[in-house]
Design a protein around this motif. Structure first.
Motif, short mmCIF file in Angstrom:
data_model
loop_
_atom_site.label_atom_id
_atom_site.label_comp_id
_atom_site.label_asym_id
_atom_site.label_seq_id
_atom_site.Cartn_x
_atom_site.Cartn_y
_atom_site.Cartn_z
N GLU A 205 0.83 -1.22 0.00
CA GLU A 205 0.00 0.00 0.00
C GLU A 205 0.86 1.26 0.00
OE1 GLU A 205 -3.47 -0.03 2.55
OE2 GLU A 205 -2.92 -2.06 3.16
N CYS A 207 0.84 4.01 -1.51
CA CYS A 207 0.26 5.34 -1.75
C CYS A 207 -0.87 5.67 -0.78
CB CYS A 207 -0.26 5.44 -3.19
SG CYS A 207 1.02 5.16 -4.42
N SER A 208 -1.14 4.79 0.17
CA SER A 208 -2.32 5.00 1.00
C SER A 208 -2.21 6.22 1.89
CB SER A 208 -2.61 3.75 1.84
OG SER A 208 -1.53 3.50 2.70
N THR A 215 0.45 10.39 -5.30
CA THR A 215 0.09 9.04 -5.75
C THR A 215 0.37 8.87 -7.24
OG1 THR A 215 -1.60 8.80 -4.04
CG2 THR A 215 -1.83 7.41 -6.00
N GLU A 219 2.78 6.20 -9.05
CA GLU A 219 2.28 5.27 -10.08
C GLU A 219 3.08 5.40 -11.38
OE1 GLU A 219 -1.94 5.79 -10.42
OE2 GLU A 219 -2.32 4.96 -8.44
N THR A 235 -2.52 -3.34 -2.74
CA THR A 235 -3.26 -2.09 -2.72
C THR A 235 -4.73 -2.33 -2.39
OG1 THR A 235 -3.96 -0.15 -4.00
CG2 THR A 235 -3.58 -2.17 -5.24
N SER A 237 -6.83 0.00 -3.32
CA SER A 237 -7.51 0.78 -4.35
C SER A 237 -7.66 -0.05 -5.61
CB SER A 237 -6.71 2.06 -4.65
OG SER A 237 -7.16 2.64 -5.85
N GLN A 239 -8.88 0.98 -8.36
CA GLN A 239 -8.48 1.80 -9.50
C GLN A 239 -6.96 1.80 -9.63
OE1 GLN A 239 -11.12 2.78 -7.48
NE2 GLN A 239 -12.43 2.06 -9.16
N GLN A 240 -6.26 1.83 -8.48
CA GLN A 240 -4.80 1.80 -8.56
C GLN A 240 -4.31 0.46 -9.13
OE1 GLN A 240 -2.09 1.85 -4.94
NE2 GLN A 240 -1.43 3.68 -6.02
N ARG A 243 -4.83 0.57 -12.71
CA ARG A 243 -3.96 1.52 -13.43
C ARG A 243 -2.53 1.01 -13.55
NH1 ARG A 243 -6.66 5.68 -10.17
NH2 ARG A 243 -4.99 5.47 -8.66
N VAL A 244 -1.99 0.43 -12.48
CA VAL A 244 -0.53 0.20 -12.48
C VAL A 244 -0.11 -1.24 -12.79
CG1 VAL A 244 -0.22 2.03 -10.77
CG2 VAL A 244 -0.30 -0.35 -10.00
#
Lengths: 283, 226
Positions: A205, A207-208, A215, A219, A235, A237, A239-240, A243-244
């Motif tokens: 995590e 970027c939490s 963030t 990414e 993660t 997230s 969406q994260q 995305r990554v």
């Protein structure tokens, strides 16, 4: 002194193309494509069974996201990869995890050397209470990776550049790492992790605790780092993860429910539990 | 899998999207039905109403697109939700095109008089029209009930439409060869038949989208594809 190129401190093994030891019978073809292989991995904390017979391959130079609700075992699995769970007295790990074909739970494995090959970035940025320079130089110093001050300077500069931080801090390398913003501190921790040239970077995590701009920078950095490193990220997230990552693994109640190409997982998951979780139908 | 999202407002937004598409599908089907009726009855007033009402379908498409865009922005849908929202844009587009074909057919009403050739093919025209009306209603039913089997059945129905379309074209050409005075009106009927056949194609497109929403696979991939 420990040979950083070997997991074993005192019984050198032949090294493969990755500079990492190849276990007897290991396939170099597999080592080129799959960096980490987990087979029948179970973890217990006392009576609590946190992971149940996990089989999972981690592709090299790709980002694999581990997702799932709290308590599903994703962070436990992540911590198995650099044996962080060894620090927990009640934790018992069974099964097999191979890094580049070598069993990282083998009795002769030097855990410190393993962690030189498998770096980690945590949820909250945790720079040492040292200067920016010394934060990055710490690993190369203790592992003897630099033969001179000039070499060390070069490693620090290269690592900060790869972490996308050099331009922001090049004029204040003697300032405390803790004086940076949260996002900069996290990139400093990434620079610290890559300064010792690991093969794998674990991110729990990362970027939490960061704002959306910080963030986004992390990414973007992950996308660049995967050219050189194999990345496993936990993660919360969705969406994260979408995305990554290139691959996504969904954990639920200690079981690996589904693993696959991220594009497929987020458009057409095969398992109803995966679909329910990623689309927000269960917490 | 649980039917409801933890965030209930997301459920409400998806239900609204379903309702908007069902409403637009019903309107498109009615437009097609009315267009054929006024075409066969030479009812210019009814034809004008069909042309005017096409704007309502256009407005429906804009509404669906705006609503689906908001869902993207606010919810970042994934999996079946994502497929539904993506497919909604396409379905609305196909329904809008169905409306355009109905409007085109209605426009031809004033150019087709009470001529023998129309009387001779009116039965077949009604038949092909009913087939595509059924396709539209079935595909909307498949969408609202997430019925992949019914979507596949709609795909099959299009073969009957294509076959009837070919027969009608052949009949019309034969008539026009033997009665050259009917060529002008016959050509208008040919275009109307083509409009109906194209409506069937759009219903087929929607059926493919419904199949994708339900299964995550393209209809031509079969059951085994991931």
């Amino acid at each position: 002194m420990v040979n950083p190129m070997n997991l074993q401190s005192h019984s050198p093994m032949p090294t493969g193309i990755t500079g990492f030891p190849i276990a007897a019978g290991a396939s170099t073809e597999v080592a080129q494509n799959i960096r980490i292989t987990a087979k029948d991995v179970s973890v217990s904390y006392g009576d609590l069974r946190a992971l149940k017979s996990i089989d999972l391959d981690i592709a090299e130079n790709r980002v694999t996201a581990l997702i799932g609700p709290s308590g599903c075992g994703k962070s436990t699995f992540l911590r198995c990869i650099n044996r962080m769970n060894d620090l927990i007295p009640s934790c018992q790990v069974s099964g097999e995890i191979k890094l580049s074909g070598h069993d990282i739970y083998g009795p002769e494995v030097d855990v410190e050397v393993l962690r030189r090959h498998v770096g980690m970035v945590f949820q909250k940025p945790n720079p040492f209470p040292k200067t920016i320079y010394d934060n990055v130089a710490y690993g190369p110093r203790i592992h003897g990776l630099a033969g001179s001050k000039g070499e060390l300077d070069a490693i620090v500069e290269k690592s900060l550049k790869r972490a996308g931080l050099f331009d922001e801090v090049k004029d204040r390398l003697d300032r405390l790492g803790t004086s940076l913003s949260g996002g900069q501190q996290q990139r400093l921790c990434i620079a610290r992790a890559i300064a010792i040239e690991p093969e794998v970077i674990l991110m729990d995590e990362p970027c939490s605790a960061l704002d959306p701009i910080a963030t986004a920078k992390i990414e973007e950095l992950i996308d660049e780092l995967k050219q050189r490193y194999t990345i496993v990220i936990v993660t919360h997230s969705m969406q994260q993860a979408a995305r990554v990552s290139d691959y996504t693994a969904y954990f639920h109640l200690g079981e690996l429910v589904e693993r696959g190409d991220t594009n497929r997982i987020f458009t057409s998951p095969q398992h109803a539990k995966t679909e329910a979780y990623i689309s927000g139908r269960i917490g | 899998m649980p039917n409801h999202h933890i965030v209930q407002a997301f459920d409400a937004e998806l239900e609204t999207l379903d309702a908007l598409i069902a409403q637009m599908g019903f309107m498109a089907q009615k437009q097609q039905e009315k267009a054929l009726n006024c075409f066969l009855a030479h009812d210019k007033e009814a034809a004008k109403k069909v042309r005017d009402d096409d704007e309502k379908l256009d407005a429906c498409e804009r509404h669906i697109n705006a609503h689906a865009t908001q869902i993207f922005a606010r919810r970042q849908p994934v999996a079946a939700d994502l497929r539904t929202v993506v497919a909604s844009f396409k379905i609305a587009g196909d329904l809008e095109r169905i409306g355009d074909h109905a409007k085109n057919m209605a426009k031809r009403t004033k150019r087709v008089g009470d001529i023998p050739i129309l009387a001779e093919v009116s039965g077949s025209l009604r038949k092909i029209s009913r087939l595509v009306e059924t396709m539209i209603s079935d595909v909307i039913k498949a969408f609202t009930s997430r019925d992949a089997g019914l979507a596949l059945a709609v795909l099959d129905q299009d073969e009957a439409v294509d076959l009837l379309h070919k027969c009608l074209i052949s009949d019309l050409l034969s008539h026009m060869k033997t009665d050259t005075a009917s060529i002008a009106a016959g050509t208008e009927i040919l275009f109307a038949v083509k409009n109906i056949e194209r409506i069937g194609d759009h219903a087929t497109n929607i059926a493919e989208q419904v199949y994708y929403i339900v299964t995550g696979r393209q209809a031509d991939e079969g059951d085994g594809a991931a």
